[in-house]
Design a protein around this motif. Structure first.
Motif, PDB file in Angstrom:
ATOM      1  N   ALA A  15       0.923  -1.268   0.127  1.00  0.00           N
ATOM      2  CA  ALA A  15      -0.088   0.105  -0.063  1.00  0.00           C
ATOM      3  C   ALA A  15       0.809   1.196  -0.118  1.00  0.00           C
ATOM      4  N   PRO A  16       0.394   2.272  -0.551  1.00  0.00           N
ATOM      5  CA  PRO A  16       0.925   3.591  -0.378  1.00  0.00           C
ATOM      6  C   PRO A  16       0.935   4.186   1.036  1.00  0.00           C
ATOM      7  N   ILE A  17       1.995   4.538   1.596  1.00  0.00           N
ATOM      8  CA  ILE A  17       1.642   5.182   2.832  1.00  0.00           C
ATOM      9  C   ILE A  17       2.543   6.487   2.935  1.00  0.00           C
ATOM     10  N   GLN A  18       2.072   7.572   2.723  1.00  0.00           N
ATOM     11  CA  GLN A  18       2.879   8.797   2.833  1.00  0.00           C
ATOM     12  C   GLN A  18       3.778   8.828   3.889  1.00  0.00           C
ATOM     13  N   PRO A  42       3.281   6.415  -2.669  1.00  0.00           N
ATOM     14  CA  PRO A  42       2.477   7.431  -2.285  1.00  0.00           C
ATOM     15  C   PRO A  42       2.126   8.478  -2.819  1.00  0.00           C
ATOM     16  N   PHE A  43       0.814   9.174  -3.027  1.00  0.00           N
ATOM     17  CA  PHE A  43       0.299  10.143  -3.913  1.00  0.00           C
ATOM     18  C   PHE A  43       1.456  11.218  -4.305  1.00  0.00           C
ATOM     19  N   GLN A  70       0.964   7.076  -7.757  1.00  0.00           N
ATOM     20  CA  GLN A  70      -0.158   7.137  -7.522  1.00  0.00           C
ATOM     21  C   GLN A  70      -0.553   8.777  -7.792  1.00  0.00           C
ATOM     22  N   ASN A  97      -5.827   8.338  -6.715  1.00  0.00           N
ATOM     23  CA  ASN A  97      -6.252   8.493  -5.496  1.00  0.00           C
ATOM     24  C   ASN A  97      -7.579   9.032  -5.231  1.00  0.00           C
ATOM     25  N   LYS A 139      -7.851   3.685  -6.442  1.00  0.00           N
ATOM     26  CA  LYS A 139      -7.844   3.249  -5.098  1.00  0.00           C
ATOM     27  C   LYS A 139      -8.708   4.329  -4.427  1.00  0.00           C
ATOM     28  N   TYR A 176      -8.399   5.814   9.576  1.00  0.00           N
ATOM     29  CA  TYR A 176      -7.728   4.444   9.419  1.00  0.00           C
ATOM     30  C   TYR A 176      -8.194   3.490  10.585  1.00  0.00           C
ATOM     31  N   ASN A 199      -8.464  -3.999   0.427  1.00  0.00           N
ATOM     32  CA  ASN A 199      -7.460  -3.648   1.349  1.00  0.00           C
ATOM     33  C   ASN A 199      -7.970  -2.961   2.507  1.00  0.00           C
ATOM     34  N   ASN A 201      -6.919  -3.376   7.122  1.00  0.00           N
ATOM     35  CA  ASN A 201      -6.877  -4.265   8.314  1.00  0.00           C
ATOM     36  C   ASN A 201      -6.225  -5.721   7.908  1.00  0.00           C
ATOM     37  N   GLY A 224      -0.733  -2.706   3.987  1.00  0.00           N
ATOM     38  CA  GLY A 224      -0.165  -1.392   4.494  1.00  0.00           C
ATOM     39  C   GLY A 224       0.627  -1.670   5.832  1.00  0.00           C
ATOM     40  N   ARG A 225      -0.315  -1.115   6.688  1.00  0.00           N
ATOM     41  CA  ARG A 225       0.277  -1.036   8.215  1.00  0.00           C
ATOM     42  C   ARG A 225       0.848  -2.623   8.475  1.00  0.00           C
TER      43      ARG A 225
HETATM   44  C1  FMN Z   1       0.150   7.666   7.390  1.00  0.00           C
HETATM   45  C2  FMN Z   1      -0.869   6.871   6.095  1.00  0.00           C
HETATM   46  C3  FMN Z   1      -0.640   7.479   5.002  1.00  0.00           C
HETATM   47  C4  FMN Z   1      -1.119   7.136   4.000  1.00  0.00           C
HETATM   48  N1  FMN Z   1      -0.882   7.810   2.539  1.00  0.00           N
HETATM   49  C5  FMN Z   1      -1.529   7.092   1.583  1.00  0.00           C
HETATM   50  C6  FMN Z   1      -1.444   7.553   0.172  1.00  0.00           C
HETATM   51  O1  FMN Z   1      -0.410   8.334  -0.199  1.00  0.00           O
HETATM   52  N2  FMN Z   1      -2.226   7.027  -0.792  1.00  0.00           N
HETATM   53  C7  FMN Z   1      -3.026   6.058  -0.536  1.00  0.00           C
HETATM   54  O2  FMN Z   1      -3.757   6.002  -1.559  1.00  0.00           O
HETATM   55  N3  FMN Z   1      -3.217   5.592   0.701  1.00  0.00           N
HETATM   56  C8  FMN Z   1      -2.617   6.046   1.635  1.00  0.00           C
HETATM   57  N4  FMN Z   1      -2.906   5.678   2.825  1.00  0.00           N
HETATM   58  C9  FMN Z   1      -3.770   4.474   3.043  1.00  0.00           C
HETATM   59  C10 FMN Z   1      -3.041   3.091   2.997  1.00  0.00           C
HETATM   60  O3  FMN Z   1      -2.638   2.826   1.309  1.00  0.00           O
HETATM   61  C11 FMN Z   1      -4.078   1.893   3.222  1.00  0.00           C
HETATM   62  O4  FMN Z   1      -5.435   2.194   2.167  1.00  0.00           O
HETATM   63  C12 FMN Z   1      -4.633   1.905   4.476  1.00  0.00           C
HETATM   64  O5  FMN Z   1      -3.467   2.132   5.507  1.00  0.00           O
HETATM   65  C13 FMN Z   1      -5.423   0.814   4.841  1.00  0.00           C
HETATM   66  O6  FMN Z   1      -4.608  -0.255   4.638  1.00  0.00           O
HETATM   67  P1  FMN Z   1      -3.759  -1.115   5.837  1.00  0.00           P
HETATM   68  O7  FMN Z   1      -4.852  -1.541   7.035  1.00  0.00           O
HETATM   69  O8  FMN Z   1      -3.458  -2.407   5.409  1.00  0.00           O
HETATM   70  O9  FMN Z   1      -2.642  -0.153   6.503  1.00  0.00           O
HETATM   71  C14 FMN Z   1      -2.002   5.967   3.981  1.00  0.00           C
HETATM   72  C15 FMN Z   1      -2.224   5.364   5.222  1.00  0.00           C
HETATM   73  C16 FMN Z   1      -1.671   6.145   6.329  1.00  0.00           C
HETATM   74  C17 FMN Z   1      -1.838   5.412   7.649  1.00  0.00           C
END
Ligand code: FMN
Length: 322
Positions: A15-18, A42-43, A70, A97, A139, A176, A199, A201, A224-225
């Motif tokens: 997953a993208p996580i900024q 990340p976007f 993204q 996004n 997404k 989240y 996607n 949890n 992601g996490r």
């Molecule tokens: C700090 C943070 C930054 C994130 N940045 C983006 C992002 O840039 N683009 C995006 O589509 N989702 C972003 N997400 C969402 C994640 O891609 C994902 O959809 C979300 O964490 C749920 O998935 P997970 O439970 O597997 O972590 C972000 C999530 C977090 C917590």
């Protein structure tokens, strides 16, 4: 062993996580572990318009990684320009996004702020798909305010040749946390014509196995996490074999060290390195229940040598206790 149909290829995405899963993370992860089938960057904010906006997706920083950039925006013309630029850099797929929940973004009608505007989405996808030959995916969340907003988007999304739709089963208001709305997710994805990726949890192998049983027609899973908290989760899913606790701790330690190595090369000064590495402890810390004092020392220290010593101490005392 897992009871996944071995004939169906299961795709796992990062997953993208900024702030976390940027090119340093991808390089660190790849140096220590098997990489997911694709990583979503990340976007890139299409309204930024400066060369730095592409720094995370520069091909020379992402060698050996299957990367899908993204974009975030709401102006189709600007978005088209960025898609074209990404294509010129060698990317043949771009993800849009429609899920970012932060008010700074949604107030401008971007990210999840688009989800209650089907007509706006239709116009945007119309411009992008008719004037670019780049593969496009989306997404998204289920809705901005209400989870059922996604239902109005079914006829809109089905109108376009999207390569896939990745769905995070929450509304923007939930950020989240809180329950993923499995019922609404099911109503929504069943009506979509293109492949769907689930996607939200996925933290353990059992989470994936349960979802795979529930959604036997889905074979794309975005982590992601959960993958940061347990870097062996991908291997567990691919092989169906559970990793033991000691190996999970060693894996976190390897990822942590590989991240530090990336940041040491890329950044100068302890403060900058700490700004990048310390937030990861939010995701690592559930593996260290009962070690709150040690975690606090790691978070608080401003000295690099002390940080390294505290981390070593934590990893080795946790391993000894297993
Ligand atoms: C700090 C943070 C930054 C994130 N940045 C983006 C992002 O840039 N683009 C995006 O589509 N989702 C972003 N997400 C969402 C994640 O891609 C994902 O959809 C979300 O964490 C749920 O998935 P997970 O439970 O597997 O972590 C972000 C999530 C977090 C917590």
């Amino acid at each position: 062993m897992s009871n996944i149909n071995p004939n169906t290829e299961q795709k796992i995405y990062l997953a993208p996580i900024q702030g976390f899963t940027d090119y340093s993370f991808r390089a660190a992860f790849a140096s220590a572990f098997e990489m997911p089938d694709a990583a979503f960057a990340p976007f890139i904010n299409c309204h930024e318009s400066n060369p730095k906006m592409f720094r995370d997706v520069l091909p020379e920083r992402n060698e050996g990684v299957v990367l899908i950039p993204q974009i975030l925006g709401n102006d189709p013309e600007r978005m088209l320009k960025v898609v074209n630029e990404l294509q010129q850099m060698g990317y043949n797929e771009v993800n849009i996004n429609m899920g970012c929940p932060y008010p700074m973004v949604t107030k401008k009608g971007m990210g999840a702020g688009l989800l209650n505007q089907p007509e706006k989405i239709r116009q945007m996808l119309d411009v992008l798909t008719s004037r670019s030959d780049c593969r496009l995916s989306v997404k998204m969340r289920l809705g901005f305010q209400q989870a059922n907003e996604c239902l109005s988007l079914i006829p809109v999304l089905n109108q376009f040749p999207l390569s896939e739709v990745i769905v995070h089963g929450r509304t923007a208001g939930q950020m989240y946390t809180g329950e993923v709305d499995i019922e609404m997710f099911t109503r929504f994805y069943k009506e979509l014509k293109m492949p769907v990726c689930y996607n939200g949890n996925i933290f353990t192998l059992d989470d994936v196995l349960q979802l795979q049983q529930k959604f036997s027609d889905i074979n794309r899973w975005m982590l992601g996490r959960g993958l940061i908290a347990n870097p062996l989760l991908l291997h567990e899913i691919k092989t169906g074999e559970r990793a033991d606790e000691a190996n999970k701790i060693k894996a976190i330690s390897s990822l942590h060290d590989a991240l530090l190595q990336q940041y040491e090369t890329r950044l100068s000064g302890t403060a900058h390195i700490f700004n990048k590495i310390k937030p990861f402890w939010e995701y690592f810390s559930p593996a260290f229940e009962g070690y709150e004092k040690a975690l606090k020392k790691i978070r608080k220290t401003e000295k690099y040598e002390a940080y390294l010593a505290y981390c070593n101490e934590l990893f080795s005392s946790k391993l000894k206790s297993i």
